[in-house]
Design a protein around this motif. Structure first.
Motif, mmCIF file in Angstrom:
data_model
loop_
_atom_site.group_PDB
_atom_site.id
_atom_site.type_symbol
_atom_site.label_atom_id
_atom_site.label_comp_id
_atom_site.label_asym_id
_atom_site.label_seq_id
_atom_site.Cartn_x
_atom_site.Cartn_y
_atom_site.Cartn_z
ATOM 1 N N ASP A 669 32.011 76.901 36.917
ATOM 2 C CA ASP A 669 32.844 77.130 37.885
ATOM 3 C C ASP A 669 34.273 76.994 37.241
ATOM 4 O O ASP A 669 35.166 77.821 37.389
ATOM 5 C CB ASP A 669 32.702 76.429 38.854
ATOM 6 C CG ASP A 669 31.403 76.776 39.771
ATOM 7 O OD1 ASP A 669 31.008 77.935 39.392
ATOM 8 O OD2 ASP A 669 31.040 75.739 40.741
ATOM 9 N N THR A 670 34.470 76.006 36.483
ATOM 10 C CA THR A 670 35.914 75.528 36.138
ATOM 11 C C THR A 670 36.292 76.562 34.796
ATOM 12 O O THR A 670 37.282 76.984 34.631
ATOM 13 C CB THR A 670 35.875 74.148 35.339
ATOM 14 O OG1 THR A 670 35.763 73.270 36.511
ATOM 15 C CG2 THR A 670 37.339 73.603 34.938
ATOM 16 N N ARG A 671 35.204 76.677 34.134
ATOM 17 C CA ARG A 671 35.597 77.741 33.027
ATOM 18 C C ARG A 671 35.830 79.159 33.446
ATOM 19 O O ARG A 671 36.657 79.709 32.974
ATOM 20 C CB ARG A 671 34.413 77.762 31.931
ATOM 21 C CG ARG A 671 34.796 78.567 30.557
ATOM 22 C CD ARG A 671 33.562 78.820 29.603
ATOM 23 N NE ARG A 671 33.526 77.549 28.909
ATOM 24 C CZ ARG A 671 32.176 76.552 29.124
ATOM 25 N NH1 ARG A 671 31.400 77.048 29.727
ATOM 26 N NH2 ARG A 671 32.343 75.658 28.152
ATOM 27 N N ARG A 672 35.222 79.537 34.437
ATOM 28 C CA ARG A 672 35.318 80.689 35.069
ATOM 29 C C ARG A 672 36.725 81.255 35.522
ATOM 30 O O ARG A 672 37.251 82.057 35.608
ATOM 31 C CB ARG A 672 33.955 81.326 35.820
ATOM 32 C CG ARG A 672 34.310 82.423 36.611
ATOM 33 C CD ARG A 672 33.072 82.629 37.868
ATOM 34 N NE ARG A 672 32.816 81.578 38.727
ATOM 35 C CZ ARG A 672 33.466 81.102 39.692
ATOM 36 N NH1 ARG A 672 34.447 82.049 40.082
ATOM 37 N NH2 ARG A 672 33.135 80.043 40.487
ATOM 38 N N VAL A 673 37.066 80.113 36.398
ATOM 39 C CA VAL A 673 38.280 80.156 36.964
ATOM 40 C C VAL A 673 39.556 80.066 36.062
ATOM 41 O O VAL A 673 40.402 80.919 36.128
ATOM 42 C CB VAL A 673 38.679 79.223 38.298
ATOM 43 C CG1 VAL A 673 39.923 79.204 38.832
ATOM 44 C CG2 VAL A 673 37.351 79.240 39.355
#
Length: 785
Positions: A669-673
């Motif tokens: 999630d963090t890398r995607r955002v």
């Protein structure tokens, strides 16, 4: 009337000091301290172990102070004096006093010094301690402008005496650069280099041999005499060969200058001299204390070293005498005092112990003491003094290691070592010794294979270490054997712990239902046997498992039961893990603020204990919480901080593998955002943070470096303790003085100074002082604008 004359009165020489035949290395702080002490006290005594350089410092100090004493500076060498009644005569000879009267020599000496502003150096007083004390006190009473500088392995003990205990040469890179030393080196290495060049002119310290040379100096405890004797051996040995042979130091280190005292020509002769100055009981205690590693406290000395002519009550007085004679070094820690023997002194003591034929007996008593200490720590584990006991075990780690080695080196003692290793389970887990603990346990289990309660307990203990090391197959095999022994011998506590750790393996293998059944079985067994440790451990894991299945109410009620068990005993470690488990479930319920508080409360305790496993899990959960709160930059940075911890532990989420999917979801999630580049930048910022700053970030506290920079002008890379030490360095304080001021050991101070230099890119204390002044000046300039 016939009178006496002297060089003081006749105008001939006004000093008698030997010329230095070799360079004087280091000791800048000590020289400054001697000058300061002589400015405020008329009697200063330099103490320290033989070969540490007391005479050299005294003569150099006297040389630099000549102008301050217009009536003379005199060195009185007492080492060769065997008859105490000739002491005053020797002093008069050294001062070139010619007496042709019939008056008593003391009266003549007092008469000549009565109105003189002079400095008398009494060198090597230890074998004439009483006579030197009486003489010094008499002279100081009669000659108000006289100063006396004495060297002795034991203080004189007269009124007004100030003492300076001379430590070995610095082993950190605190020296300044010179033409002969390209790499930054310590005072000890500089001394080795300069003495080596006297016998091998082309010798120099290079990047290739520096580590070897430093190893030689470290193995010789930084003792100047030992280093000088070692350097002479480069006539026939390479530095690598010298390092390999250094353990046989008493035979190797011979061949010093024939011009020096006979006892200074070999290391053995030097320590023999110290040995002869001790009483029989002091010698016995010295020899017996040589079985300790890394220091000892009074309680250990009383138990291990008493007997056969030494009562327990006498040990404290004997230790005091050996401290005074510079055989033992006193180190102060919060709430306790410990004593240490330099390795050279310790090895000599071990030889003397072997000569007495009592090595095996004393080693066994040493083992018995630390076996009992480990057993008591296990009993005291679950309670209010838990942290103190775990800290004590860390302080005694070297002795615990020695005791285990004793056990495992004798087939008849292996089972004792097996039980001891199991008793130390929480020592292995809550410190950075987990891998070492596993090695000890594996070794002991391989040597003692018979079914017994001790083996069953050691098996389940070692299984936990294997689980943390992500080795579930080995853990499962050990638990299967432990269970078989437990069932055969009817060992209910063993079966309770087997159930707990078997449940952990089931969770790792994604068999949550089986894990829950095992945890519930463990809770029942530990409740019936009245074992709060096993019960708390099982409740933590059961709460996590129910949370994993989604039964929030049951997970929280189980967690709260675990908290109640811990609170009933005032226990902290299991409570912090229970709080971590509750934090996971509260986060899953959507209460991020409360979950954060729970994880941070757990993290504060784990930080106080310096438990890397607990700290790693706390940082992970805080990252997951941040991601669900859309604080993605914070989440990425916390993941980076946690990564540093996991590298130190050796395995990510050790023992909590079933939580790994939360980690993976957080990363995704963090890398995607943020995007891959921004995620990596934040992650690396976290992984690049110093350990203390990373924990402060997780706790949302001001970073220690930032706090330290308040009042020092801008951002500082130093921790508060390092900043404190840097300021004391800037004030001219020596390592010993810093240690006394901050109530920490001198070795700890040396370690901090080495870290300061590494962080700032410095290689001298002068650079630290200049940096501190620059920081403080910057702070003043900023506040005035």
């Amino acid at each position: 009337m016939v009178t006496a004359t002297s060089s003081v009165a006749s105008g001939r020489r006004t000093s008698r000091l030997p010329a230095e035949a070799t360079s004087f290395v280091g000791r800048r702080q000590e020289l400054a301290e001697v000058r300061r002490m002589l400015s405020v006290s008329r009697m200063v005594t330099l103490t320290g172990v033989g070969g540490v350089g007391k005479t050299r410092l005294a003569t150099r100090s006297a040389t630099t102070l000549r102008r301050a004493f217009p009536d003379g500076v005199w060195l009185v060498e007492l080492a060769y004096l065997e008859k105490p009644e000739l002491l005053i005569t020797l002093v008069m000879e050294a001062m070139e006093i010619r007496d042709h009267s019939s008056r008593p020599p003391l009266e003549v000496l007092v008469g000549h010094l009565r109105d003189k502003q002079a400095l008398v150096v009494l060198d090597n007083c230890e074998h004439l301690l009483y006579e030197c004390a009486v003489l010094a006190e008499t002279l100081l009473r009669s000659a108000p402008e006289l100063r006396i500088l004495a060297t002795s392995r034991q203080i004189l003990g007269i009124a007004g005496e100030q003492t300076l205990t001379l430590p070995p040469l610095s082993l950190d890179s605190g020296g300044t650069r010179t033409a002969v030393r390209a790499p930054a080196t310590s005072d000890a290495v500089q001394l080795f280099t300069e003495r080596a060049q006297a016998v091998v002119p082309e010798f120099t310290v290079t990047q290739e041999n520096q580590e070897t040379v430093e190893g030689i100096c470290r193995r010789l405890d930084g003792l100047p005499l030992a280093i000088e004797l070692a350097a002479v051996r480069l006539r026939v040995l390479s530095v690598q060969q010298l390092l390999e042979r250094i353990d046989d130091r008493f035979r190797l280190l011979t061949g010093g200058s024939r011009a020096v005292l006979p006892r200074h020509q070999t290391l053995r002769a030097l320590i023999d001299w110290s040995y002869t100055l001790c009483t029989e009981r002091e010698r016995a205690l010295w020899a017996r204390a040589s079985v300790f590693s890394g220091g000892l406290d009074l309680e250990a000395a009383e138990e291990v070293c008493s007997g056969d002519g030494i009562t327990g009550a006498e040990v404290v007085e004997l230790i005091a005498a050996l401290v005074e004679k510079s055989i033992f070094t006193r180190e102060e820690y919060p709430g306790t005092v410990r004593f240490r023997l330099l390795e050279t002194i310790r090895q000599y003591g071990r030889e003397r112990l072997a000569e007495s034929g009592r090595t095996a007996e004393i080693q066994r008593r040493h083992r018995d003491h630390y076996r009992a200490l480990a057993a008591e720590a296990r009993v005291r584990l679950f309670g209010a003094d838990q942290v103190a006991w775990l800290g004590r075990l860390q302080m005694e780690h070297a002795n615990l290691r020695t005791a285990l080695e004793y056990c495992l080196s004798d087939p008849a003692e292996v089972r004792v070592g097996l039980g001891m290793g199991a008793d130390l389970l929480y020592h292995w887990i809550t410190s950075y010794y987990l891998a070492e603990g596993r090695r000890w346990m594996d070794r002991a289990l391989a040597s003692d294979t018979g079914p017994s309660e001790v083996r069953a307990r050691a098996l389940w203990s070692n299984s936990w270490l294997a689980i943390i090391q992500a080795d579930p197959d080995a853990a499962a095999a050990m638990l299967e054997e432990s269970k078989a022994i437990g069932e055969k011998l009817g060992l209910e506590p063993v079966l309770g712990y087997v159930a707990v750790f078997s449940g952990m393996i089931a969770m790792v293998r994604d068999d949550t239902e089986t894990a829950i059944a095992l945890y519930e079985d463990a809770v029942r067994r530990h409740t019936s046997t009245g074992d709060p440790v096993g019960r708390a451990l099982a409740l933590i894991r059961l709460s996590l498992a129910q949370s994993f299945l989604g039964d929030s109410a049951l997970a929280i009620s189980i967690g709260e039961e675990g908290i109640a068990v811990c609170d009933a005993y005032g226990e902290g470690w299991h409570r912090s893990y229970t709080m971590m488990a509750l934090g996971v479930e509260v986060w899953r319920q959507g209460d991020a603020a409360r979950a954060t508080k729970m994880e941070q409360e757990s993290l504060r305790f784990n930080r106080s204990l310096d438990d890397p496993l607990g700290i790693g899990v706390n940082l992970e959960v805080l990252a997951w919480i941040a991601a669900t709160e859309r604080q993605y930059a914070r989440a990425a940075r916390l993941l980076g901080i946690a990564e540093t911890v996991w590298k130190a532990v050796g395995a990510p989420l050790s023992g909590y593998g079933h939580l790994a999917h939360y980690h993976d979801e957080c990363v995704d999630d963090t890398r995607r955002v943020l995007g891959p580049a921004a995620y990596l930048a934040e992650f690396e910022q976290g992984s690049d943070l110093r350990y203390e700053d990373g924990l402060a970030y997780g706790l949302e506290e001001p970073a220690p470096a930032a706090a330290a920079s308040q009042g020092t002008g801008g951002s500082s890379p130093l921790t508060p303790r390092e900043t404190e030490i840097a300021r004391l360095v800037a004030q001219g304080a020596r390592n010993k003085g810093i240690a006394a001021t901050l109530v920490i050991s001198q070795r700890t101070v040396e370690g901090h100074i080495e870290h300061i230099m590494n962080k700032l890119g410095f290689n001298s204390r002068a650079q630290i002082a200049a940096w501190v002044r620059e920081q403080e000046h910057g702070a003043g300039a900023g506040s005035s604008g």
